[in-house]
Design a protein around this motif. Structure first.
Motif, PDB file in Angstrom:
ATOM      1  N   GLU A  42       0.845  -1.195   0.000  1.00 27.50           N
ATOM      2  CA  GLU A  42       0.000   0.000   0.000  1.00 27.50           C
ATOM      3  C   GLU A  42       0.879   1.244   0.000  1.00 27.50           C
ATOM      4  OE1 GLU A  42      -3.042  -0.098  -0.520  1.00 27.50           O
ATOM      5  OE2 GLU A  42      -3.821  -2.000   0.190  1.00 27.50           O
ATOM      6  N   SER A  67       1.751   4.812   1.084  1.00 28.39           N
ATOM      7  CA  SER A  67       1.475   5.785   2.142  1.00 28.39           C
ATOM      8  C   SER A  67       2.326   7.032   1.927  1.00 28.39           C
ATOM      9  CB  SER A  67       1.776   5.174   3.516  1.00 28.39           C
ATOM     10  OG  SER A  67       1.657   6.138   4.535  1.00 28.39           O
ATOM     11  N   VAL A  81      -8.838   4.494   6.589  1.00 24.31           N
ATOM     12  CA  VAL A  81      -7.919   4.529   5.453  1.00 24.31           C
ATOM     13  C   VAL A  81      -7.740   3.159   4.811  1.00 24.31           C
ATOM     14  CG1 VAL A  81      -5.468   4.781   4.892  1.00 24.31           C
ATOM     15  CG2 VAL A  81      -6.648   6.599   6.090  1.00 24.31           C
ATOM     16  N   ARG A 140      -9.626   0.804   4.345  1.00 26.06           N
ATOM     17  CA  ARG A 140     -10.724   0.345   3.500  1.00 26.06           C
ATOM     18  C   ARG A 140     -10.529   0.802   2.054  1.00 26.06           C
ATOM     19  NH1 ARG A 140     -14.949  -1.418   6.758  1.00 26.06           N
ATOM     20  NH2 ARG A 140     -14.717  -0.875   8.962  1.00 26.06           N
ATOM     21  N   LEU A 141      -9.584   1.727   1.877  1.00 29.56           N
ATOM     22  CA  LEU A 141      -9.277   2.245   0.544  1.00 29.56           C
ATOM     23  C   LEU A 141      -8.051   1.525   0.000  1.00 29.56           C
ATOM     24  CD1 LEU A 141      -9.604   6.030   1.442  1.00 29.56           C
ATOM     25  CD2 LEU A 141     -11.378   4.589   0.427  1.00 29.56           C
ATOM     26  N   LYS A 142      -7.730   1.773  -1.261  1.00 27.86           N
ATOM     27  CA  LYS A 142      -6.519   1.203  -1.841  1.00 27.86           C
ATOM     28  C   LYS A 142      -6.034   2.090  -2.986  1.00 27.86           C
ATOM     29  CE  LYS A 142      -9.211  -2.007  -4.732  1.00 27.86           C
ATOM     30  NZ  LYS A 142      -9.403  -3.433  -5.106  1.00 27.86           N
ATOM     31  N   ASP A 145      -4.456   4.875  -5.241  1.00 27.88           N
ATOM     32  CA  ASP A 145      -4.316   6.327  -5.174  1.00 27.88           C
ATOM     33  C   ASP A 145      -5.155   6.936  -4.066  1.00 27.88           C
ATOM     34  OD1 ASP A 145      -2.684   6.039  -7.340  1.00 27.88           O
ATOM     35  OD2 ASP A 145      -4.210   6.622  -8.817  1.00 27.88           O
ATOM     36  N   TYR A 146      -6.313   6.359  -3.786  1.00 30.01           N
ATOM     37  CA  TYR A 146      -7.189   6.908  -2.763  1.00 30.01           C
ATOM     38  C   TYR A 146      -6.530   6.826  -1.385  1.00 30.01           C
ATOM     39  CZ  TYR A 146     -10.604   6.457  -6.505  1.00 30.01           C
ATOM     40  OH  TYR A 146     -11.254   6.561  -7.703  1.00 30.01           O
ATOM     41  N   LEU A 147      -5.906   5.683  -1.096  1.00 32.25           N
ATOM     42  CA  LEU A 147      -5.219   5.537   0.179  1.00 32.25           C
ATOM     43  C   LEU A 147      -4.052   6.518   0.280  1.00 32.25           C
ATOM     44  CD1 LEU A 147      -4.451   2.307   2.071  1.00 32.25           C
ATOM     45  CD2 LEU A 147      -2.573   3.872   1.674  1.00 32.25           C
ATOM     46  N   ILE A 149      -3.767   9.458  -1.126  1.00 40.79           N
ATOM     47  CA  ILE A 149      -4.275  10.821  -0.933  1.00 40.79           C
ATOM     48  C   ILE A 149      -4.719  11.035   0.509  1.00 40.79           C
ATOM     49  CG2 ILE A 149      -6.135  12.410  -1.562  1.00 40.79           C
ATOM     50  CD1 ILE A 149      -5.994  11.171  -4.394  1.00 40.79           C
ATOM     51  N   VAL A 150      -5.400  10.042   1.095  1.00 40.40           N
ATOM     52  CA  VAL A 150      -5.878  10.185   2.469  1.00 40.40           C
ATOM     53  C   VAL A 150      -4.714  10.211   3.456  1.00 40.40           C
ATOM     54  CG1 VAL A 150      -7.266   9.112   4.285  1.00 40.40           C
ATOM     55  CG2 VAL A 150      -8.115   9.159   1.945  1.00 40.40           C
ATOM     56  N   THR A 151      -3.695   9.387   3.258  1.00 37.92           N
ATOM     57  CA  THR A 151      -2.534   9.420   4.150  1.00 37.92           C
ATOM     58  C   THR A 151      -1.775  10.735   4.004  1.00 37.92           C
ATOM     59  OG1 THR A 151      -1.261   8.204   2.469  1.00 37.92           O
ATOM     60  CG2 THR A 151      -2.233   6.931   4.256  1.00 37.92           C
TER      61      THR A 151
END
Length: 356
Positions: free
Chosen positions: A69, A71, A125, A127-129, A131-133, A135-137
């Motif tokens: 993932e 980060s 976080v 639950r996402l994977k 690019d979405y993960l 961006i959130v991190t």
């Protein structure tokens, strides 16, 4: 000698690589300790930051290389560890005069708080994977930086006092403002040492290697390789992703505490997006899942800007060019073939082929 060779042959390739990593880290520490008197003052001052960045790189490799993932907020966990570690060390200053023990408590407190932050952010976080993960991190790292930029923490005879946005701590006489909002932390007792950094690297390697080689580690890599297949055989995806993420955050927190207590002043802006990207560069350059590569990349790329200081205004340009050339070279099939053959000397593959 024959029994040693027999035991090496029985040892798995992964175990040999792990012991090689331990050996090289210990050898580097011994060499630097022997040469300590002849090292320049600038290099001596960089030893603790190098140790902190090595731990950061290895811990992020657990998330990026082993879990798979991306980060971009790893500096956020480092800042949590830095600020909470300094607070803990300051609170114990009168009770524990022995500086190494106080440093250990500060790193433990930083690791615990960073692990808690990793758990809380991991709930939504993970639950996402993709690019979405990422961006959130990234957003998480910026939120943490903003919080510490506007946080005021003071210590006096009645305990800790906190406020947000403006200083409302109202400290009693003799009190000390530990975190001063945008001014960061000042008057930090510099108790970090190279030996403490070396021990933290060893602890990090033990934690990461034992996790990766355990049943949980195999489950984490199964989730990385094929999440649907892992779920189909009963692997709890959320549990193992959270385990890797929290472990990575805890190690980053300990590194942050070590880093912060090497300086007299630290501001939240030090742990910004650029720091997260720098650590990610260490991981990518060293190789995903390759802990020894992360260690070497973190050490070399931390020293390189200082070594290029003689180029003045052009040093960052030279630094960027060196990065590009190294990335091109390590992805060259011919060069990778030479590197693989060199690795075979340590893994014993060459001896097996010759015997066959």
């Amino acid at each position: 000698m024959a029994s040693l060779n027999l035991s090496l042959k029985k040892m798995s390739r992964t175990s040999r690589r792990n012991y090689l990593t331990y050996g090289l880290v210990i050898l580097a520490y011994i060499i630097l300790q022997v040469m300590h008197g002849s090292l320049s003052s600038s290099l001596k001052g960089m030893l603790v930051p190098i140790c902190a960045y090595v731990v950061m790189a290895v811990s992020l490799n657990l998330t990026v290389g082993i879990l798979g993932e991306l980060s971009l907020g790893h500096a956020g966990f480092m800042s949590v560890g830095a600020f909470t570690g300094v607070i803990a060390s300051t609170c114990f200053q009168s009770l524990i005069p022995f500086a190494p023990l106080r440093l250990a408590l500060g790193m433990a407190a930083g690791a615990a708080c960073a692990a808690l932050a990793g758990f809380l952010i991991g709930i939504p976080v993970l639950r996402l994977k993709g690019d979405y993960l990422a961006i959130v991190t990234l957003a998480f790292g910026e939120i943490i930086k903003s919080i510490f930029t506007n946080l005021y923490v003071g210590l006096d005879s009645s305990g800790l006092h906190m406020s947000i946005l403006e200083d409302k701590t109202n400290l009693a006489e003799g009190g000390k403002l530990i975190i001063g909002g945008p001014m960061g932390m000042g008057g930090i007792e510099k108790i970090s040492t190279f030996t403490a950094g070396f021990l933290l690297i060893l602890v990090t390697l033990v934690v990461v290697f034992n996790l990766v080689n355990s049943r949980a580690g195999r489950a984490i890599m199964a989730v990385r390789d094929n999440r649907i297949a892992a779920e189909s055989i009963g692997v709890n995806v959320t549990k193992y992703k959270m385990l890797a993420f929290v472990t990575s955050a805890a190690l980053a927190g300990a590194a942050g505490a070590l880093f912060a207590m090497n300086y007299s002043t630290i501001v939240a802006a030090k742990f910004d997006f650029n720091t997260s990207i720098l650590v990610l560069v260490f991981v990518v350059l060293g190789g995903l899942g390759n802990m020894l590569g992360s260690i070497v990349a973190a050490a070399v790329l931390t020293i390189l800007p200082e070594a290029l200081r003689q180029f003045a205004d052009y040093r960052m340009l030279v630094y960027a060019i060196v990065l590009i050339l190294v990335m091109l070279a390590t992805n060259n099939p011919v060069l990778r073939g030479y590197l693989d053959r060199a690795k075979s000397v340590f893994t014993g593959k060459r001896g097996k082929k010759e015997a066959a």
